[in-house]
Design a protein around this motif. Structure first.
Motif, PDB file in Angstrom:
ATOM      1  N   PHE A   1      38.371  41.361 -12.415  1.00 53.76           N
ATOM      2  CA  PHE A   1      38.161  39.914 -12.452  1.00 53.76           C
ATOM      3  C   PHE A   1      37.281  39.513 -13.636  1.00 53.76           C
ATOM      4  CE2 PHE A   1      38.726  40.219  -7.620  1.00 53.76           C
ATOM      5  CZ  PHE A   1      40.087  39.951  -7.717  1.00 53.76           C
ATOM      6  N   LEU A   2      36.326  40.369 -13.979  1.00 52.44           N
ATOM      7  CA  LEU A   2      35.465  40.102 -15.129  1.00 52.44           C
ATOM      8  C   LEU A   2      36.266  40.144 -16.425  1.00 52.44           C
ATOM      9  CD1 LEU A   2      32.550  39.700 -16.229  1.00 52.44           C
ATOM     10  CD2 LEU A   2      32.380  42.191 -16.359  1.00 52.44           C
ATOM     11  N   GLU A   3      37.077  41.180 -16.591  1.00 51.78           N
ATOM     12  CA  GLU A   3      37.872  41.331 -17.812  1.00 51.78           C
ATOM     13  C   GLU A   3      38.908  40.218 -17.950  1.00 51.78           C
ATOM     14  OE1 GLU A   3      39.470  45.223 -17.421  1.00 51.78           O
ATOM     15  OE2 GLU A   3      37.549  46.243 -17.796  1.00 51.78           O
ATOM     16  N   ARG A   4      39.385  39.721 -16.815  1.00 57.80           N
ATOM     17  CA  ARG A   4      40.368  38.646 -16.870  1.00 57.80           C
ATOM     18  C   ARG A   4      39.710  37.282 -17.062  1.00 57.80           C
ATOM     19  NH1 ARG A   4      44.182  37.694 -11.733  1.00 57.80           N
ATOM     20  NH2 ARG A   4      42.238  36.793 -10.920  1.00 57.80           N
ATOM     21  N   GLY A   5      38.534  37.096 -16.431  1.00 59.72           N
ATOM     22  CA  GLY A   5      37.899  35.782 -16.451  1.00 59.72           C
ATOM     23  C   GLY A   5      37.133  35.480 -17.728  1.00 59.72           C
ATOM     24  N   ALA A   6      36.487  36.500 -18.313  1.00 61.83           N
ATOM     25  CA  ALA A   6      35.649  36.258 -19.488  1.00 61.83           C
ATOM     26  C   ALA A   6      36.433  35.675 -20.666  1.00 61.83           C
ATOM     27  CB  ALA A   6      34.920  37.539 -19.883  1.00 61.83           C
ATOM     28  N   PRO A   7      37.556  36.260 -21.072  1.00 62.10           N
ATOM     29  CA  PRO A   7      38.305  35.662 -22.199  1.00 62.10           C
ATOM     30  C   PRO A   7      38.814  34.262 -21.882  1.00 62.10           C
ATOM     31  CG  PRO A   7      39.015  37.930 -21.780  1.00 62.10           C
ATOM     32  CD  PRO A   7      38.168  37.522 -20.616  1.00 62.10           C
ATOM     33  N   ARG A   8      39.216  34.043 -20.630  1.00 63.25           N
ATOM     34  CA  ARG A   8      39.736  32.730 -20.260  1.00 63.25           C
ATOM     35  C   ARG A   8      38.675  31.638 -20.367  1.00 63.25           C
ATOM     36  NH1 ARG A   8      41.717  33.868 -15.342  1.00 63.25           N
ATOM     37  NH2 ARG A   8      39.981  32.957 -14.183  1.00 63.25           N
ATOM     38  N   MET A   9      37.406  32.022 -20.087  1.00 62.46           N
ATOM     39  CA  MET A   9      36.314  31.045 -20.147  1.00 62.46           C
ATOM     40  C   MET A   9      35.562  31.081 -21.482  1.00 62.46           C
ATOM     41  SD  MET A   9      34.632  31.397 -16.340  1.00 62.46           S
ATOM     42  CE  MET A   9      35.663  31.459 -14.871  1.00 62.46           C
ATOM     43  N   GLY A  10      36.029  31.927 -22.381  1.00 63.85           N
ATOM     44  CA  GLY A  10      35.373  32.007 -23.675  1.00 63.85           C
ATOM     45  C   GLY A  10      34.009  32.664 -23.617  1.00 63.85           C
ATOM     46  N   ARG A  11      33.816  33.619 -22.698  1.00 65.30           N
ATOM     47  CA  ARG A  11      32.534  34.305 -22.541  1.00 65.30           C
ATOM     48  C   ARG A  11      32.616  35.718 -23.097  1.00 65.30           C
ATOM     49  NH1 ARG A  11      29.031  30.202 -21.676  1.00 65.30           N
ATOM     50  NH2 ARG A  11      29.703  28.887 -19.944  1.00 65.30           N
ATOM     51  N   ARG A  12      31.432  36.297 -23.384  1.00 66.88           N
ATOM     52  CA  ARG A  12      31.378  37.646 -23.938  1.00 66.88           C
ATOM     53  C   ARG A  12      31.159  38.712 -22.865  1.00 66.88           C
ATOM     54  NH1 ARG A  12      27.246  35.315 -26.894  1.00 66.88           N
ATOM     55  NH2 ARG A  12      25.837  36.983 -26.214  1.00 66.88           N
ATOM     56  N   ALA A  13      30.883  38.298 -21.633  1.00 67.46           N
ATOM     57  CA  ALA A  13      30.526  39.254 -20.585  1.00 67.46           C
ATOM     58  C   ALA A  13      31.573  40.360 -20.468  1.00 67.46           C
ATOM     59  CB  ALA A  13      30.383  38.532 -19.247  1.00 67.46           C
ATOM     60  N   ALA A  14      31.099  41.611 -20.558  1.00 67.66           N
ATOM     61  CA  ALA A  14      32.019  42.745 -20.531  1.00 67.66           C
ATOM     62  C   ALA A  14      31.623  43.797 -19.507  1.00 67.66           C
ATOM     63  CB  ALA A  14      32.086  43.391 -21.911  1.00 67.66           C
ATOM     64  N   ALA A  15      30.470  43.629 -18.853  1.00 69.16           N
ATOM     65  CA  ALA A  15      30.002  44.639 -17.900  1.00 69.16           C
ATOM     66  C   ALA A  15      29.041  44.000 -16.909  1.00 69.16           C
ATOM     67  CB  ALA A  15      29.309  45.791 -18.637  1.00 69.16           C
TER      68      ALA A  15
ATOM     69  N   ASP B   1      26.304  39.530 -22.933  1.00 65.21           N
ATOM     70  CA  ASP B   1      27.335  40.549 -22.783  1.00 65.21           C
ATOM     71  C   ASP B   1      27.378  41.152 -21.385  1.00 65.21           C
ATOM     72  OD1 ASP B   1      27.969  40.269 -25.476  1.00 65.21           O
ATOM     73  OD2 ASP B   1      26.473  41.762 -26.084  1.00 65.21           O
ATOM     74  N   THR B   2      26.308  40.973 -20.606  1.00 61.61           N
ATOM     75  CA  THR B   2      26.199  41.625 -19.300  1.00 61.61           C
ATOM     76  C   THR B   2      25.954  40.597 -18.206  1.00 61.61           C
ATOM     77  OG1 THR B   2      25.248  43.583 -20.359  1.00 61.61           O
ATOM     78  CG2 THR B   2      24.999  43.399 -17.974  1.00 61.61           C
ATOM     79  N   LEU B   3      26.725  40.708 -17.132  1.00 64.05           N
ATOM     80  CA  LEU B   3      26.546  39.825 -15.984  1.00 64.05           C
ATOM     81  C   LEU B   3      25.411  40.382 -15.130  1.00 64.05           C
ATOM     82  CD1 LEU B   3      29.433  38.150 -14.025  1.00 64.05           C
ATOM     83  CD2 LEU B   3      27.399  38.963 -12.835  1.00 64.05           C
ATOM     84  N   GLU B   4      24.353  39.603 -14.932  1.00 56.66           N
ATOM     85  CA  GLU B   4      23.156  40.036 -14.224  1.00 56.66           C
ATOM     86  C   GLU B   4      23.133  39.472 -12.797  1.00 56.66           C
ATOM     87  OE1 GLU B   4      21.091  42.070 -15.637  1.00 56.66           O
ATOM     88  OE2 GLU B   4      21.543  41.898 -17.778  1.00 56.66           O
TER      89      GLU B   4
END
Length: 237
Positions: free
Chosen positions: A108-122, A157-160
Motif C-alpha cells: 500500500f505504501l509503494e502504491r500510495g506514495a507515487p499517487r500522492m506525490g510523496r517520497r515515503a519508501a519505508a 522518505d520514512t513513514l513514522e
C-alpha cells in the motif's frame, strides 16, 4: 432512458470472462432474484432490447459476513447461496495472519506514495510495530486506509509512528514501553495490545473481548496468565 439500447451492462460486458461481486450479502432482495435468474438461465435482458442475450460468465462472490448467518436470518436467498457456493474459499481475517501485515503495508505504501506525490519508501520500526500489533476490526481495508493516511502526512522518505492515527500511536508507546532497546516478540505485542484494549474498554472484559474478536473465556485466561506473570491487576471471571 435515452441512448440506453446498445449499451452493455456489466454482466453482458463480462461475457466469456469473470465477474467479481464484492460484499454480495449487501445485495437487495430484488437484485438477488435477478442474479439468481441470470445464473440459472444464463441470459440477460438488456434495457430496451427485444430479446434476451445469452451470456457465459464465471461469478466470484465475496463477503466479510458469514453468508450462512445471512441465509438463516432471511437476508440472503438460500437458493442463490447454493448457486454461488460451488467452490468455497475462506480467507482468515488480517488479525489471524499477522505475517502478511508488513507485506501488505509495504504494498500500500509503494502504491500510495507515487499517487500522492510523496517520497515515503519505508516504515520506521516504531511505525511498523504497532501496525503488526493492531487488531484491524476493519480488516485489510482498514490497514490500507491507515497507510494512505500516513503517506498523506509524511513529508520525508520514512513513514513514522507520528503519521499513524492516535489509537495506533498510543499502542506504539505501550508496545515499546518495556522494550529496553530490543524489538518485542509477537507474544509481548499481543499482551500489550490486549492490555491496551482492556484499558480503552475501562476494564469491561465483555467489550474488550468483542473488540479483540475472541470469546470472553479466552480473554479471561490470558488475563489470568498475565496476572500470574506480575501484571498489576486481578482478572475477574
Amino acid at each position: 432512458f435515452t441512448g440506453a439500447p446498445g449499451k452493455l451492462g456489466l454482466i453482458a460486458a463480462a461475457h466469456g470472462g469473470t465477474l467479481f461481486l464484492d460484499e454480495v450479502t449487501e445485495m437487495s432482495p430484488p437484485m438477488q432474484v435477478r442474479l439468481l435468474r441470470v445464473i440459472q438461465e444464463k441470459e440477460v435482458l438488456p434495457l430496451g432490447a427485444p430479446l434476451p442475450l445469452r451470456v457465459e460468465v464465471r461469478f466470484i462472490a465475496a463477503s466479510n459476513r458469514d453468508i450462512r448467518d445471512s441465509v438463516a436470518q432471511g437476508r440472503f436467498r438460500r437458493d442463490l447461496y447454493y448457486r454461488l457456493n460451488v467452490v468455497n474459499l475462506h480467507i482468515p481475517p488480517l488479525s489471524e495472519r499477522r505475517d502478511d501485515i508488513p507485506l501488505l503495508a509495504r504494498h500500500f505504501l509503494e502504491r500510495g506514495a507515487p499517487r500522492m506525490g510523496r517520497r515515503a519508501a519505508a516504515f520506521s520500526d516504531d511505525a511498523l510495530a504497532p501496525l503488526k500489533a493492531y487488531h484491524y476490526p476493519g480488516n485489510v481495508r482498514e490497514l490500507e486506509n491507515i497507510v494512505e493516511r500516513g503517506v498523506a502526512l509524511c513529508q520525508g522518505d520514512t513513514l513514522e509512528s507520528a503519521h499513524l492515527p492516535d489509537d495506533l500511536r498510543e499502542l506504539s508507546i505501550r508496545t515499546f514501553r518495556r522494550r529496553d532497546d530490543r524489538l518485542p516478540t509477537l507474544a509481548e505485542q499481543e499482551r500489550e495490545y490486549i492490555l491496551w484494549v482492556l484499558e480503552k474498554s475501562r476494564g469491561n472484559q465483555t467489550q474488550a473481548a468483542q473488540t479483540l474478536g475472541i470469546d470472553r473465556v479466552s480473554l479471561w485466561r490470558k488475563l489470568k496468565r498475565y496476572a500470574q506473570e506480575g501484571e498489576n491487576f486481578s482478572p475477574r471471571p
